[in-house]
Motif scaffolding. Structure first.
Motif, short mmCIF file in Angstrom:
data_model
loop_
_atom_site.label_atom_id
_atom_site.label_comp_id
_atom_site.label_asym_id
_atom_site.label_seq_id
_atom_site.Cartn_x
_atom_site.Cartn_y
_atom_site.Cartn_z
N ARG A 370 39.99 62.04 11.99
CA ARG A 370 40.39 63.37 11.55
C ARG A 370 41.75 63.78 12.15
NH1 ARG A 370 36.31 65.20 8.63
NH2 ARG A 370 34.22 64.35 9.04
N LEU A 371 42.02 63.34 13.37
CA LEU A 371 43.33 63.62 13.95
C LEU A 371 44.43 62.92 13.16
CD1 LEU A 371 42.52 63.34 17.77
CD2 LEU A 371 43.12 65.42 16.52
N GLU A 372 44.17 61.71 12.72
CA GLU A 372 45.15 61.01 11.89
C GLU A 372 45.38 61.75 10.57
OE1 GLU A 372 43.77 57.06 11.39
OE2 GLU A 372 44.13 56.47 13.48
N GLU A 373 44.32 62.30 10.00
CA GLU A 373 44.46 63.08 8.76
C GLU A 373 45.33 64.32 9.00
OE1 GLU A 373 40.65 64.10 7.24
OE2 GLU A 373 39.97 62.03 7.00
N LEU A 374 45.10 64.98 10.11
CA LEU A 374 45.89 66.18 10.41
C LEU A 374 47.35 65.82 10.66
CD1 LEU A 374 43.38 68.05 12.76
CD2 LEU A 374 44.04 68.72 10.43
N ALA A 375 47.59 64.68 11.31
CA ALA A 375 48.98 64.25 11.53
C ALA A 375 49.65 63.91 10.20
CB ALA A 375 49.01 63.06 12.48
N ASP A 376 48.93 63.25 9.31
CA ASP A 376 49.50 62.92 8.00
C ASP A 376 49.82 64.19 7.20
OD1 ASP A 376 49.28 60.24 8.54
OD2 ASP A 376 47.41 59.95 7.43
#
Length: 725
Positions: A370-376
Motif C-alpha cells: 500500500r505504501l508503494e501504491e501511495l508513492a505511485d
C-alpha cells in the motif's frame, strides 16, 4: 622551517589536537597534551574551550618552553609524535555526492535558471555565492535546484552536496546545524571519527574542507536565516542554493522566486507527461483541470492521468496541492486510504512498512504494497535514508496537512490518538530491541518489553553491528517519538526510548542530534513519583554527550545529578558509574588530581556492593576500568611509575578475560607513559602488541594512532644513533 616552540607553532598544535577529539585517538592526544602543559607550566591549567582560552594556554606554553631548553626539546619530539598520530585535517580524498535526481519533464523556469547562472558565474568578491529559491509547496523549488545542479555538473567537479533541513515537529521543524554539518562533511568523504565534537569546530572543519573546491551545496526546506548561516562559506568556487517556501529576512542572498506555471507551460507539461492526443481528448475538461491545478507542477502531475474526468461538484481547495491530494485520495481503496490518513497524524521523518503495519494493524507485506501504491499516486515520497535497508517514505507538507485533516474528519480524535499510541509502542519496541541486541551486556539499556504486545523476543538483527545500524537508521523517528510521547502524556515511552539511545551515543556519536531528546527524557524522568534510576541513567547519558560536545559546565551538573539520583535509588553500581563519568570529564578538562579522586570515590562505592546485590557480577570489570582511568590521571600528573602500576593491573585483567578492546587501550596508555618518559624502546613492544590485538577489528583510527606512535619511536632511535655518531 617554523620554530616548534614559537607561539604560532604551539597554537597550531593545540588547535589541531582540540579539533581531533572526535575519536579515541584524539582523546589520547588531548590528555597527553594536558599532561605536557602541566609539566611546562608547573601547575594545573584548565583545558581551553574557546579560541581565546586556547591562545592564553599557547602563550603560557611558548614562554615556558623558551625558558626551559630540556622541555623545549621534549616538546619538539612530543608535538611531532602527536601530529603524526592524529587523523589528517586536510581535504578528504573521497566522496563526490550527487543531488537528488532531476525530473525528466522540466518545464519553463527560464528566468529562474538565468538568475542562478548569474550568481554562480559572478566575479568572486569575498562574499558567499548564495541564492534563495522560494515558492509555495508543490511549485517545484526543490526540482529547480536539482535540475540546475544536474545541468551544471561540469561546473562542480568536486561534488554537489544536498541537505534537507526539515526535522520533526518536536524540534520546531528545524534541524540542528551541527547535525547538518556532519551530514555535509560525510558527503565530502570525511569519516565521522575525524569530525570534531563541538559545533564551532565542526564549522571550522567544514570551512577547511570546502576551501579550494568547486562545489554546489543545496540546502532544501530552510525556514530561517539562523538555520542557514552556520552552513555558509565565502570560498570562491562554492555556490550555495537555499530552497524555502517563502523568502525570509536576514540572509544576503539573490532571491529567485518560483511561481505558478502559465497555462501555456502547464499544457506543455501535461503534453509531455501524457501525449498530444490525450490533451486533445481532454479539450472540454482541460480549463477546469488548469484552474484546479493553479500552475502547480505537483498538481499537474497528479492530474495527468485524469484529464478527461469531469470537474467535481464539491468545493475545490484553493491550495492546488491539497486539492490534488483530495482528488487522488477519493480514488483509493478504504484500507490504503486509512493508511494514508493514520501515518500523517504525526510528522514522522521517514517511516517504513513495519511502522505502517503496526499503526494500521496489518501485515508488513500488505503495508509495503500500500505504501508503494501511495508513492505511485504521489501522495507520499521516497525518503533518502542511506543508513537504512528498507524503503522509507514521507509526506510533502501540504499533502500531510490534507491527510491529517482527513484523519481527524474520518477517524476522529480518538482514532488519531490510538494511531499515535500504536506508533509510539512500535518505536519503543524497536528501540529497546535494537539497543539490547547492540549492547547486550550494558545495564544501562532497558530490556525489551516481554508483554504480549511486544514483537517476537528472538533476536531480530544478525549481529551487534546490524542492530546498531538499525538504531542509526531509525534515529530521526526515535527522536520524534520522544517529543511525541512528551506531548501526548506518555513519559514512560519517552524515557524507555531515551535510555535505548545509549548505544548510539557510545558507538556512533550523533550527540548533537540526540541531545534535545535526551534533555526531554531527563526532565520527564525527574518528575515526582518516577523511579530515580531512570533519572540517574538519563542524567548520566546527558553528561556523556555534553562532555563530548565540550559543554563541560553542563556536563558536570548532569553527572552530579546522576550520582544524586542513583544514590536516592540505592543503586550503587549506577552511582559508581556516575562518579566515574565525572572523573572522565575531569580528565578531559586536564584536572588530573580531581579526576583521580573521582575514580577513588567510584572505587569505594563499588567496594560496598554485596555479592548478592544487583550489579555485583560487573564489579571486577568496573574495578579494572577504574584502574585504567587512575593510570591515565596519574600520567597527567607526571607520576609515571604509579601510572604504569595501575595500567599494568588493568591490562592483566583485560588480557585474562579476553577483552581485546580494553587490552589494546591499556597497552596504548602504557606505551604513552614510556614515550612521555622519553623511553621509546620500552614503548615499542607495547605498541606492536596493541596492533596485533586490534588486527581485524576495524579499529582504523586506533591503529592509525598506534602507527604514528611507532614512527615516532623509529625517529627517536634514528636521533639517538645520530647523536652517538
Amino acid at each position: 622551517m617554523l620554530d616548534p616552540i614559537s607561539l604560532s607553532a604551539v597554537t597550531a598544535v593545540l588547535g589541531a589536537v582540540g579539533s581531533g577529539m572526535a575519536n579515541e585517538a584524539g582523546k589520547w592526544a588531548w590528555e597527553s597534551t594536558g599532561g605536557f602543559v602541566r609539566r611546562v607550566t608547573g601547575r594545573e591549567v584548565p583545558a581551553p574551550t574557546t579560541p581565546g582560552e586556547l591562545d592564553d594556554v599557547a602563550r603560557m606554553m611558548a614562554e615556558g618552553l623558551r625558558n626551559n631548553p630540556a622541555l623545549a626539546s621534549a616538546w619538539t619530539v612530543f608535538a611531532a609524535r602527536i601530529g603524526g598520530s592524529l587523523p589528517g585535517a586536510g581535504p578528504a580524498s573521497s566522496g563526490r555526492p550527487a543531488l537528488p535526481v532531476s525530473t525528466r519533464f522540466f518545464t519553463d523556469r527560464k528566468e529562474a535558471l538565468k538568475a542562478l547562472d548569474r550568481e554562480a558565474s559572478r566575479r568572486a568578491d569575498g562574499t558567499p555565492r548564495l541564492a534563495l529559491v522560494h515558492g509555495a509547496d508543490g511549485m517545484g523549488t526543490s526540482t529547480l535546484a536539482a535540475h540546475w545542479g544536474a545541468r551544471e555538473a561540469a561546473r562542480y567537479p568536486d561534488g554537489r552536496l544536498y541537505a534537507d533541513l526539515r526535522a520533526g515537529t518536536g524540534q520546531d521543524g528545524l534541524r540542528d546545524p551541527g547535525a547538518v554539518l556532519r551530514e555535509l562533511l560525510g558527503q565530502l568523504g570525511v569519516p565521522e571519527a575525524e569530525m570534531p565534537p563541538a559545533a564551532g569546530q565542526l564549522r571550522d572543519c567544514f570551512q577547511r574542507q570546502v576551501a579550494g573546491r568547486k562545489l554546489l551545496i543545496v540546502l532544501d526546506h530552510a525556514q530561517t536565516a539562523a538555520q542557514v548561516r552556520p552552513l555558509l562559506t565565502a570560498a570562491p568556487a562554492v555556490f550555495t542554493v537555499v530552497v524555502a517556501r517563502r523568502p525570509f529576512p536576514g540572509l544576503d542572498a539573490v532571491r529567485v522566486p518560483v511561481g505558478p506555471l502559465t497555462d501555456k507551460d502547464a499544457v506543455r507539461l501535461l503534453t509531455r507527461l501524457t501525449d498530444k492526443s490525450a490533451v486533445a481528448a481532454a479539450r472540454a475538461t482541460l480549463p477546469g483541470v488548469l484552474a484546479r491545478c493553479g500552475g502547480s507542477p505537483y498538481a499537474l502531475r497528479a492530474a495527468a492521468s485524469r484529464l478527461t474526468e469531469p470537474v467535481p461538484d464539491a468545493p475545490v481547495d484553493p491550495d492546488p496541492v491539497r486539492a490534488a491530494a483530495e482528488e487522488t485520495y477519493r480514488l483509493l481503496d478504504p484500507a490504503t486510504a486509512r493508511l494514508y490518513r493514520l501515518m500523517a497524524v504525526r510528522a514522522w521523518p521517514a517511516f517504513d512498512a513495519e511502522t505502517a503495519a503496526r499503526v494500521t494493524g496489518t501485515a508488513p507485506e500488505d503495508a509495503a504494497r500500500r505504501l508503494e501504491e501511495l508513492a505511485d499516486a504521489l501522495l507520499i515520497e521516497p525518503a533518502a535514508v542511506p543508513d537504512g535497508p528498507a524503503p522509507r517514505y514521507h509526506y510533502r507538507p501540504a499533502v500531510r496537512a490534507h491527510a491529517e485533516a482527513a484523519a481527524v474528519r474520518e477517524d476522529g480524535i480518538a482514532g488519531c490518538s490510538a494511531a499515535m499510541a500504536r506508533a509510539l509502542r512500535h518505536y519503543v519496541d524497536a528501540a529497546t530491541r535494537a539497543a539490547h541486541e547492540a549492547l547486550p551486556e550494558s545495564w544501562r539499556v532497558p530490556a525489551p518489553d516481554p508483554g504480549p504486545a511486544a514483537p517476537d523476543p528472538a533476536p531480530t538483527h544478525g549481529s551487534r553491528g546490524d542492530a546498531l545500524e538499525a538504531l542509526i537508521a531509525e534515529s530521526a523517528n526515535l527522536i520524534e517519538a520522544v517529543h511525541c510521547a512528551e506531548e501526548s502524556g506518555d513519559p514512560d515511552a519517552a524515557v524507555r526510548i531515551c535510555r535505548s539511545l545509549w548505544p548510539l551515543q557510545l558507538k556512533a556519536g550523533r550527540h548533537e542530534t540526540l541531545l534535545p531528546a535526551l534533555r526531554v527524557g531527563a526532565r520527564l524522568a525527574d518528575a515526582p513519583g518516577r523511579d530515580p534510576r531512570d533519572a540517574g541513567a538519563l542524567h548520566a547519558q546527558l553528561a556523556h554527550s555534553l562532555t563530548e560536545l565540550v559543554h563541560w559546565d553542563e556536563a558536570e551538573a548532569e553527572a552530579l545529578a546522576a550520582a544524586r539520583a542513583e544514590e536516592a535509588a540505592g543503586h550503587r553500581r549506577g552511582r559508581a558509574s556516575a562518579v566515574e563519568f565525572l572523573g572522565l570529564l575531569r580528565l578531559r578538562q586536564w584536572r588530573y588530581g580531581e579526576a583521580h579522586a573521582c575514580f577513588d570515590e567510584a572505587g569505594t562505592v563499588l567496594d560496598g556492593i554485596r555479592p548478592d546485590e544487583e550489579g555485583a557480577a560487573d564489579v571486577p570489570r568496573a574495578r579494572a576500568l577504574l584502574e585504567r582511568h587512575r593510570g591515565r590521571a596519574l600520567r597527567g600528573l607526571a607520576h609515571f611509575d604509579a601510572s604504569r602500576e595501575r595500567l599494568g593491573a588493568a591490562l592483566d585483567f583485560f588480557r585474562a578475560h579476553g577483552d581485546t578492546y580494553n587490552t589494546a587501550r591499556a597497552l596504548t596508555d602504557l606505551a604513552e607513559t614510556w614515550l612521555d618518559a622519553s623511553e621509546p624502546a620500552r614503548a615499542r613492544p607495547l605498541i606492536e602488541e596493541a596492533l596485533t590485538v586490534l588486527d581485524g577489528q576495524r579499529a582504523e583510527y586506533h591503529v592509525a594512532y598506534l602507527r604514528g606512535m611507532r614512527e615516532r619511536c623509529a625517529d627517536a632511535d634514528a636521533d639517538a644513533d645520530a647523536d652517538e655518531d
